[in-house]
Design an enzyme around this catalytic site. Sequence first.
Site, PDB file in Angstrom:
ATOM      1  N   ASN A  60       0.846  -1.200   0.000  1.00  0.00           N
ATOM      2  CA  ASN A  60       0.000   0.000   0.000  1.00  0.00           C
ATOM      3  C   ASN A  60       0.878   1.247   0.000  1.00  0.00           C
ATOM      4  OD1 ASN A  60      -0.095  -1.237   2.833  1.00  0.00           O
ATOM      5  ND2 ASN A  60      -1.048   0.684   3.371  1.00  0.00           N
ATOM      6  N   ASP A  61       0.728   2.147   0.936  1.00  0.00           N
ATOM      7  CA  ASP A  61       1.301   3.498   0.827  1.00  0.00           C
ATOM      8  C   ASP A  61       2.775   3.544   0.427  1.00  0.00           C
ATOM      9  OD1 ASP A  61      -0.983   3.518   2.348  1.00  0.00           O
ATOM     10  OD2 ASP A  61      -0.119   4.601   4.017  1.00  0.00           O
ATOM     11  N   ILE A  62       3.069   4.579  -0.319  1.00  0.00           N
ATOM     12  CA  ILE A  62       4.465   4.967  -0.509  1.00  0.00           C
ATOM     13  C   ILE A  62       4.904   5.568   0.816  1.00  0.00           C
ATOM     14  CG2 ILE A  62       5.875   6.709  -1.651  1.00  0.00           C
ATOM     15  CD1 ILE A  62       4.003   6.058  -4.114  1.00  0.00           C
TER      16      ILE A  62
END
Length: 596
Positions: free
Chosen positions: A72-74
Amino acid sequence: PSVAMALPWAFVLLPALFFLSSSVTNLFFSNSSSNGSGGRCSLCPQSPEVPYIVSTTYRTAYHFQPPRNWINDISGLMYYKGIYHNFYQYNPHCALWCWGDIAWGHSVSTDLVNWIQLEPVIEPDNPSDIDGCWTGSATILSGGQPVILYTGVSRDNCQVQNLLFPKNPSDPYLREWTKAGNNPVIQPVVPGLNRSCFRDPTTGWIGPDGLWRIAVGAQLYSYNAALLYKSEDFLSWTRVDHPLYSHNLSNMWECPDFFAVLPGNNSGLDMSVSIPRGAKHALKMSVGYFDKYLIGVYDLKRDAFVPDTIVDDCRLWLRIDYGDFYASKSFFDSKKGRRIIWGWSQEADCRSDDVAKGWAGIHTIPRTIWLDSDGKQLLQWPVDEIESLRTNEINHQGLELNKGDMFEINGVDTFQADVEIYFELTSINAAEPFDPSWLLDPEKHCCEAGASVHGGIGPFGLVILASNNMDEHTVVHFRVYKSQQKYMILMCSDLRRSSIRPSPYTPAYGGFFELDLAKERKISLRTLIDRSAVESFGGGGRVCITSRVYPAVLADVGRAHMYAFNNGSATVRVPQLSAWTMRNAHVNVENGRSAI
Ligand code: DQQ
């Protein structure tokens, strides 16, 4: 030449698809969706098995994803000693986000296109992150030393901020990292703070007093804030008695990002060197399902962000991307002097599909981001490096699209393509009136004003990933409206007919942008198609929409059609249409090929 002259069959057949047969019209650009735009499913309604072919065909060819498992998130981006680093939320064990599993994956690149996966840099293994190593950011300190601040989840979902150092800063790949001995360096000890909503520290920047600052997303009492912290040495932090910015009307602000931009200048600014006069600041927060932002100034006396305009209803805040795009992060690329942003695009199929595929989640193509010359909105454009994958160029000039025309774009791989089109309006008199209430819910308006609904100017745009009989197709299109002294352009990425499979989430995404059509009659559309990912940039990057699609035609037939079309009463010219096949990039491949 007109399209009808160029393609006589299209003249006969395609207007018929629009107008002559109501059943075909419904089948083609139907407003109603067999899937609806309901919520995400956690389990497929039917077989939990995903055919092997689906797992390979929907895997992207040039977007960032690890060989397997969940991302998921950077979580940290930087350019260090000639190498780009992407750190990301990663589950090393499976293709799902699972409580307690989340580690930091790490990949490196020299060109932002081809990536090599390294070992995860951290995993949950001590009291200050035992339930997860969540999102954070990288900062390069004044002496050139990189550090990372990240959110650790300790027992009972208590969120704290932890520090990491590279073991060997002379290694450009920064393969190994050490957790600081004094973690957590920031505890959730603020009056009224919900300690389960205190996360995602930004990259640090230096204020005029020479002290480091970071902002952390937080929920306090009944409002949301980017809390501000200061430090002399990046090790010990003191909270500033007021937030960088706060607001009382929205969900928790995740993944705040704060950066300086110059109006009309696409050079990036490094937040830790002095910011030139005339610069503005952008504050981005991930909230609900979207990444929203405000443009304003950083008041150095008050040490606070002050938006240029106060808009209480956050549904009206501008978005970095109006589609499936979340938890973005930007960084200053000192190699090319630009600011780059990219985000996470989650799968829109089922969790059981993801388990069967063995992977879930991609990162978008990195985009250069800058401020429009009017100082009101951010513009984004895929980094130039991605053009190195272009091959088999085709071009068309001087097309004319009358109402009902479709022009087939042949000669490129329709599953892996980069398409750039300029649409030129022959007249702006036919623009229909704009209703400002549409701004509150552009998705709803895209559903009501789909490609089959004739308009004055538009809908016109691109039909992609279309099956022979059009029972599957995805449409990216524009409509032009007149709003008092200005023109408002609606851009939609309509997925309602993108797949005959019952499980994917298939909304019609949309966003509006203003354009001075009295001056400039051209509206550009660039669309990057990469199997299950479609990224579109409208009006030179004023509205960006990322979509995830799972057409059966990709898995079962292996061939799809792509068209430029117009279904508005005003004729639209296409002075230039260029398209390329996009080659595969080497993205985290194992032994020279994908692990899947
Ligand atoms: N994802 C992380 C959190 C962040 C959220 C956990 C946003 O730190 O707030 O994986 O997608």
